[in-house]
Motif scaffolding. Structure first.
Motif, mmCIF file in Angstrom:
data_model
loop_
_atom_site.group_PDB
_atom_site.id
_atom_site.type_symbol
_atom_site.label_atom_id
_atom_site.label_comp_id
_atom_site.label_asym_id
_atom_site.label_seq_id
_atom_site.Cartn_x
_atom_site.Cartn_y
_atom_site.Cartn_z
ATOM 1 N N UNK A 197 10.956 7.742 -22.683
ATOM 2 C CA UNK A 197 10.803 8.601 -21.372
ATOM 3 C C UNK A 197 12.216 8.344 -20.890
ATOM 4 N N UNK A 198 12.810 7.218 -21.159
ATOM 5 C CA UNK A 198 14.106 6.873 -20.521
ATOM 6 C C UNK A 198 15.188 8.094 -21.257
ATOM 7 N N UNK A 199 15.037 8.515 -22.412
ATOM 8 C CA UNK A 199 15.904 9.187 -23.145
ATOM 9 C C UNK A 199 15.704 10.777 -22.464
ATOM 10 N N UNK A 200 14.444 11.241 -22.342
ATOM 11 C CA UNK A 200 14.117 12.380 -21.882
ATOM 12 C C UNK A 200 14.696 12.382 -20.308
ATOM 13 N N UNK A 201 14.551 11.399 -19.567
ATOM 14 C CA UNK A 201 15.064 11.516 -18.087
ATOM 15 C C UNK A 201 16.515 11.710 -18.220
ATOM 16 N N UNK A 202 17.155 10.908 -18.906
ATOM 17 C CA UNK A 202 18.665 11.135 -18.927
ATOM 18 C C UNK A 202 19.158 12.325 -19.863
ATOM 19 N N UNK A 203 18.375 12.806 -20.817
ATOM 20 C CA UNK A 203 18.653 13.981 -21.424
ATOM 21 C C UNK A 203 19.140 13.329 -22.969
ATOM 22 N N UNK A 204 18.156 13.875 -23.823
ATOM 23 C CA UNK A 204 18.401 13.174 -24.984
ATOM 24 C C UNK A 204 19.557 13.695 -26.104
ATOM 25 N N UNK A 205 20.271 15.034 -25.638
ATOM 26 C CA UNK A 205 21.547 15.413 -26.250
ATOM 27 C C UNK A 205 22.402 14.544 -25.575
#
Length: 515
Positions: free
Chosen positions: A467-475
């Motif tokens: 969820x942290x990765x999705x919050x900041x943006x996986x790309x």
């Protein structure tokens, strides 16, 4: 905070009589929850008087519940009556599940389970509260390894609402289901995980402290600044060095080394020589009165932050590589009343603000053919709302650094200045947390939903790794890791296949495989 001693079981209880071997802090918490869930609990400890001490402690909690009107006297009496003492192991013979919370040594746990197998019925379950040992290895000494399972609680047990359910390679599926139901009946989130080093929570927690230590070891900034940045910018409950001091290096460093070696020197988990040296010096943390911080009457002595310099306004030019970041910084410049240059290239006097992800100030400035002496990089990963982080190149002039500092702090927002580093502080730590979490999902240690929930409950992170990765943006996370890897050639930063694929496809990191 006091545990909710009035808690009642909300899940059908698959067991009736629980034996508990080892009545220290963990054992007491497990016994308390088991009794509150409706089980009869039989306590055994090899140390004379330990069971009585545990009973007095648990019953004292229940009495406080009565005093505070959260528990009726009749209910407290029922709970007290459910606690039994077993002077000898043989008194556990009628238990249908026994959980051990003894010393964290493989041979000791194997010996205990071998003795219990001679006492218990063949359908009784053996649970180990191990935090680091292989459940499969513990079960290997048993006649019936299919009934052995990991049931790893966290301290303090009543308040940490999570338990890892860890089947060994030979654990029977019905045992997993029954123990999962037991954990739920005790009021905890049950995180099913595989029998891998660190299980789920300790595995997922490797990146936070180790990357912070690497940043410290590179001389990017001091430990107090790292803590401030991760708490204020990242929303973490506690900075990594405050956390190391709280846990104690005698515990933390041993876990770092254990997981690193169990994974055959996987670079993502590489410990730092800093903690080994400080451990040798006896700088354990709060328990020794000094760790990364010094403690007086239990309070950390945290150094004051330097005040923001006062300088005259200077023209400001902002790199347009990240339009959103450029707009946010332009708003700060305009609110401060400083002149913002709008050209594609800066004038010869302008302060140049850069917004790199995974790059250092030096590379970012040279790549854009700018004068590094006038360049300052700003971490825009978490925006500008709480704390702001600026980063200088080795040749950045002090007057330009001070100008950037004064500008960013003009509205009273705290500012931290750090030396050049690929990825600032927050970017590096967050990217590593997400990457380790993505690898856990890739390896099938736990499903994405379980992983994120377990980390939130077990580690207190503001979000789980995926969820942290999705919050900041996986790309964006992938960009940070790619740039870190390119600059350092350190395989600790190689991106997980789980992360790379989902970033390329535009999928949330929580997306599981369709087939």
């Amino acid at each position: 905070m006091s545990p909710d001693v009035s808690q009642e079981a909300t899940t059908t209880m698959p067991f009736h009589r629980l034996g508990l071997v080892g009545t220290g802090a963990m054992g007491r918490g497990i016994a308390q929850l088991a009794a509150q869930a409706g089980l009869e609990v039989v306590l055994h400890d090899a140390r004379e008087g330990a069971v009585q001490e545990a009973r007095e402690f648990i019953e004292g909690l229940w009495q406080r519940g009565v005093d505070k009107h959260r528990l009726s006297e009749s209910r407290a009496e029922e709970l007290r009556a459910s606690l039994k003492e077993a002077e000898r192991l043989e008194a556990l013979a009628d238990c249908d599940v026994v959980v051990e919370a003894i010393v964290e040594k493989l041979e000791a746990k194997q010996e205990l389970f071998t003795r219990l197998e001679a006492i218990l019925s063949d359908d009784a379950v053996l649970g180990t509260n191990t935090s680091s040992l292989s459940v499969t290895s513990i079960a290997a000494a048993c006649r019936l390894p299919q009934r052995v399972i990991g049931l790893h609680f966290f301290n303090p047990v009543p308040l940490m609402k999570i338990v890892e359910v860890i089947p060994g390679l030979r654990t029977a599926p019905e045992v997993v289901d029954r123990v999962d139901a037991l954990g739920q009946a005790m009021g905890h989130f049950t995180a099913r995980t595989t029998d891998t080093p660190g299980f789920l929570v300790n595995h997922a927690g490797r990146a936070y402290g180790t990357e912070a230590l690497k940043i410290l070891g590179e001389g990017v900034t001091d430990h107090a600044t790292i803590d401030r940045l991760l708490v204020d910018q990242g929303g973490f409950r506690m900075g990594p060095f405050s956390l190391l001091d709280l846990t104690g290096l005698d515990v933390s460093h041993a876990v770092m080394e254990s997981i690193y070696h169990q994974y055959y020197e996987e670079p993502r988990f590489r410990p730092s020589p800093i903690t080994r040296q400080r451990l040798n010096a006896g700088l354990l943390g709060r328990k020794s009165g000094e760790g990364f911080y010094r403690y007086v009457d239990g309070q950390a002595q945290i150094p004051d932050e330097p005040a923001a310099p006062k300088v005259a306004p200077t023209p400001v030019w902002i790199s347009g590589e990240d339009p959103h970041a450029c707009h946010a910084l332009a708003t700060v410049v305009e609110a401060a009343g400083w002149r913002l240059e709008a050209g594609e290239l800066p004038s010869d006097q302008a302060l140049c603000l850069l917004t790199p992800y995974g790059e250092d100030t030096t590379d970012c400035a040279l790549r854009q053919r700018l004068d590094p002496a006038r360049c300052v990089a700003i971490d825009m990963l978490a925006g500008l709302d709480r704390r702001r982080s600026l980063m200088t190149a080795p040749v950045t002039r002090v007057d330009y650094r001070d100008a950037a500092w004064a500008l960013l702090g003009q509205d009273g927002t705290p500012v931290s200045s750090i030396n050049d580093s690929n990825g600032f502080v927050l970017q590096r730590v967050v990217a590593c947390i997400v990457n380790v979490g993505a690898d856990i999902a890739q390896q099938g240690v736990a499903d994405p939903e379980t992983l994120d929930r377990a980390v939130e409950l077990g580690l207190g992170y503001p979000r789980g790794p995926l969820a942290m990765g999705d919050h900041y943006g996986s790309r964006r996370i992938l960009t940070i890791l790619d740039n870190l890897f390119t600059a350092s050639r350190d395989p600790r930063y190689r991106p997980s296949p789980w992360l790379r694929r989902r970033a390329a496809l535009g999928l949330p990191l929580t997306t599981t495989e369709l087939n």
